[in-house]
Structure formats: C-alpha cells, structure tokens
Design an enzyme around this catalytic site. Structure first.
Site, PDB file in Angstrom:
ATOM      1  N   ARG A 144       0.932  -1.387   0.153  1.00 40.48           N
ATOM      2  CA  ARG A 144      -0.225   0.086  -0.033  1.00 40.48           C
ATOM      3  C   ARG A 144       1.162   1.467  -0.280  1.00 40.48           C
ATOM      4  O   ARG A 144       1.846   1.135   0.444  1.00 40.48           O
ATOM      5  CB  ARG A 144      -0.966  -0.268   1.671  1.00 40.48           C
ATOM      6  CG  ARG A 144      -2.316  -1.064   1.552  1.00 40.48           C
ATOM      7  CD  ARG A 144      -3.175  -0.524   0.082  1.00 40.48           C
ATOM      8  NE  ARG A 144      -4.478  -1.394  -0.180  1.00 40.48           N
ATOM      9  CZ  ARG A 144      -4.407  -2.334  -1.440  1.00 40.48           C
ATOM     10  NH1 ARG A 144      -3.828  -2.511  -1.649  1.00 40.48           N
ATOM     11  NH2 ARG A 144      -5.327  -2.689  -1.027  1.00 40.48           N
ATOM     12  N   GLU A 181       3.403   8.448  -7.427  1.00 37.00           N
ATOM     13  CA  GLU A 181       2.828   9.103  -7.309  1.00 37.00           C
ATOM     14  C   GLU A 181       3.745  10.775  -7.058  1.00 37.00           C
ATOM     15  O   GLU A 181       4.399  10.427  -7.708  1.00 37.00           O
ATOM     16  CB  GLU A 181       3.816   9.856  -5.137  1.00 37.00           C
ATOM     17  CG  GLU A 181       2.442   8.515  -4.878  1.00 37.00           C
ATOM     18  CD  GLU A 181       2.752   8.653  -2.863  1.00 37.00           C
ATOM     19  OE1 GLU A 181       2.749   9.445  -2.357  1.00 37.00           O
ATOM     20  OE2 GLU A 181       3.210   7.274  -2.517  1.00 37.00           O
ATOM     21  N   HIS A 217      -0.878  -0.229 -10.024  1.00 36.42           N
ATOM     22  CA  HIS A 217      -2.002  -0.273  -8.986  1.00 36.42           C
ATOM     23  C   HIS A 217      -1.977  -1.696  -9.718  1.00 36.42           C
ATOM     24  O   HIS A 217      -3.170  -2.016  -9.795  1.00 36.42           O
ATOM     25  CB  HIS A 217      -3.167   0.473  -8.557  1.00 36.42           C
ATOM     26  CG  HIS A 217      -3.728   0.299  -6.835  1.00 36.42           C
ATOM     27  ND1 HIS A 217      -4.171   0.443  -5.975  1.00 36.42           N
ATOM     28  CD2 HIS A 217      -2.566  -0.903  -6.533  1.00 36.42           C
ATOM     29  CE1 HIS A 217      -4.292  -0.219  -5.285  1.00 36.42           C
ATOM     30  NE2 HIS A 217      -3.772  -1.595  -5.452  1.00 36.42           N
TER      31      HIS A 217
END
Length: 390
Positions: free
Chosen positions: A233, A260, A274
């Site tokens: 995560r 990010e 992801h």
C-alpha cells in the site's frame, strides 16, 4: 430473499456463487442486506440500517469505514491470500527490473527506431549494452517485511531462485508461521533487516502502526544501494523520504505499484499503476472467496476472514439460530441467557468469541424465537445487533 448491492466490476465467477432463489444482486438496490465491492470508497457515504455485512474482494480494506461499521455491528470481510499469487509474480518482475537494466535498455532501444540498417543497429547495440548490465538475483539477500499470505509466498519464491531471505513481522500469526519456509532467517527488528538486505519487499497492511513505516529514519539503516519494492500500500512508504534517500545514493532504486507526483520522472523509480492483483485469476479468486464468506454469514451467521469481528463457526443444530454482537464487557451473555430462562427457551448449542471491543455469539435453540424474547434481547444494554436465522 437476501439483497446484495454490488460495486465495481465483480467477477461473474464470484457473482455466480449466489443462488437466484435466495439472492437478489444489483448495483441499484436501495435497502441491501450486504455490499460486495472491490475498490469503491465507502468513506463519507451513509450506510443503510439494513446492511449487515460488507465483503471486500481483495485484501486491503482502507476504502471501508471499519470503526463505524463495528459500532453498528456490521461485519467487514476481506479475502486474504486470494490474490497472493498475482502479487507474488509481480514482485518477481520487480526484482528482475531492479537487478537488470531492463527498463533502461528498452528505452534506449526505442531511440534507434529511425535506423534502417540492421547491421549498423546491431553494432550500436553491442557497443552500448554494457550500460545496461546488471546482476543476478541468486546469492543476493531479500528482506521480506510482513510474512502473511503474500510475504510467505515471496519468501518461498526467492529461496527457490537461490536468494538468501530475511523476514520480519512483529505480528506473525501461528498459521503464517507454519506456512513460512524454515530457511527464512527471522529478524528481531526492522533496522536489522534493512541493514543486511540487497532487496527489501513490503507486505504489511495499511493500518495506523504501518503508516510511513519506511521513513527518513528507517532509510538511514538501509544498506547502500539497496532496492526497495512496495506492492502493498502507498501509505506504508513516505515518498519524500524515498526521494531524499535516492538523491544521496543511500537507496539504490524504488520499485512500486503506487505512482505519486514526487516520484514521477525520477530515473531511479519504476512505478506501476496499481496492477498487483490485476489478473483474471486473482479477480476471480477474490470474488469467489468474498461471495462464499458473505453467504455463510447471511445464511448461518458464521464469520471467517473478518477484519473487525472474531472468527466464529458453528455447525447448524436446533430449529432456530440467533446471532448477536455486543460490546465486549462482562455480563452481556448472562443477561441474554436470563431472558431465555424467563421464557423457557431451550438452548441446543452456542459459541461466544471476542475481538478487541466487540463480542459475537451464535446460539441454536429448540423451536421458534418469540418476538417478545427478541425485543427484550435487543433492548439489553451493550447488545449492538441481533439476527434470527431460521
């Protein structure tokens, strides 16, 4: 008939587990008995009073308001291990990308697309390929942080490839310990693992104690040039700390499943969108497990793989089954049994389990439960939710 509200695209293989004579499934149901979902965020949404359970087809449940669900007696399920193989395989890809100049070499090869002479291209490739030389994984040390369903599979895979494996998990369960290969060297703390590992892979849940587990202080302990992999995560890693560590060449590379803004454009970062559990097989496995757990709870009151309630199972016996959740304080079960005594309700079998501040009970009785009995139990202090299953 039970009503199930679906969110996201749930595998047909999972939805097919629900028999049409007992269940109605739709994304438009207004007063459902349960939800089944994947990544849809429930935070900020009003949970109908009819909802008794939420099944998350996946391991992470940070998209579900766990605390408020517990307060209402709503059981939240996840599917640990159902997508473990998919994530393990992507971790292998990450290890290979981190040990060889694969991404960089592929990017360089694309710069030669205007060349038309094959022999000239081959000469250029031979001259430049030394820039993308890497090292083999065999003989290197992998540190696995989190030794649950995925972490143990990753450890086993790494051992089969000739790697040395270090493991750290402060909350290692008995089941996980049995799964773990004996060749894994267990470390007493995280800094000790970080200092010895050439590659570090993270497999812990996103909970308060693991928020920014990998931060500036932790990265000071990392073996210089080590590769950090995060397919767990995003909140487990402080991205700014990673950027800082990469900039001074303490950390060698960061390979993750969570792009990010501060990471993008960094040559030492490989970020994937992801996709850890994005395989047909993983989605099917998660949906099937979520559906089976939800049905067993709705029909029988049994609980397995809940993140907020204890594991409770009891085979059906008697004519009627009562389940109830209560605050985990002394005397509640005794109060319920006192009500049964006054109304001469004969208990056939029962089980009581607790987890933190919540307790859960299954009681099989002879005959039917009088509505007055049900109302008296519901009115008892500390009883949160009661169900009657016939």
């Amino acid at each position: 008939m039970f009503k199930i509200k679906t969110y996201n695209k749930i595998s047909v293989k999972g939805l097919g587990r629900f028999s049409l004579d007992k269940y109605e499934l739709s994304s438009e149901i207004g007063h459902p008995d349960a939800y089944i979902l994947r990544s849809h965020k429930l935070h900020g949404e009003t949970l109908p009073d009819t909802v008794k359970a939420i099944a998350r087809a996946g391991a992470g449940v940070n998209n579900v308001p766990i605390d408020s669900c517990t307060e209402k007696g709503v059981v939240v399920f996840n599917t640990p291990g159902a997508n473990a193989n998919a994530v393990k395989e992507l971790v292998l890809a990450g290890l290979l990308l981190g040990s060889r100049g694969i991404v960089q070499g592929m990017a360089y090869a694309q710069t030669l697309q205007k060349m038309t002479d094959a022999s000239e291209m081959n000469k250029q490739l031979e001259a430049e390929k030394k820039r993308f030389a890497g090292s083999e994984l065999a003989g290197k040390t992998l540190g696995v942080v989190g030794l649950g369903a995925i972490g143990s599979l990753v450890a086993e895979m790494a051992l089969s490839m000739g790697m040395h494996v270090l493991g750290y998990d402060p909350a290692l369960s008995v089941d996980a310990a049995w799964r773990l290969p004996s060749q894994v060297q267990k470390m007493e703390n995280l800094p000790a693992l970080l200092a010895k590992a050439d590659f570090i892979t993270l497999h812990v849940p996103a909970i308060k104690p693991t928020y920014h587990l990998i931060n500036d202080e932790a990265l000071k302990n990392v073996k210089q040039g080590a590769v950090l992999l995060n397919f767990a995560r995003e909140t487990i890693v402080d991205p700014q700390a990673v950027v800082s560590s990469l900039s001074v060449n303490q950390l060698g590379q960061y390979i993750c499943d969570f792009p990010e803004p501060c990471l993008l454009g960094n040559d030492k970062v490989i970020a994937m969108p992801h996709i850890g559990a994005s395989t047909v097989e993983a989605e099917e496995n998660c949906a099937v497990m979520a559906a089976d757990q939800l049905m067993d709870y709705l029909e029988n009151g049994n609980i397995k793989n809940s993140v907020n309630f204890p594991v409770v199972f009891m085979a059906r016996g008697g004519d009627c089954r009562i389940t109830f959740a209560n605050h985990n304080v002394a005397g509640v079960l005794g109060d319920v049994l006192s009500v049964f005594t006054r109304y001469q309700v004969n208990v056939i079998d029962m089980v009581n389990k607790s987890r933190g501040d919540i307790a859960y009970n299954i009681i099989d009785i002879e005959g039917e439960l009088d509505d007055n009995v049900r109302q008296e139990i519901c009115a008892l202090k500390h009883v949160i939710a009661l169900r009657v299953l016939r």
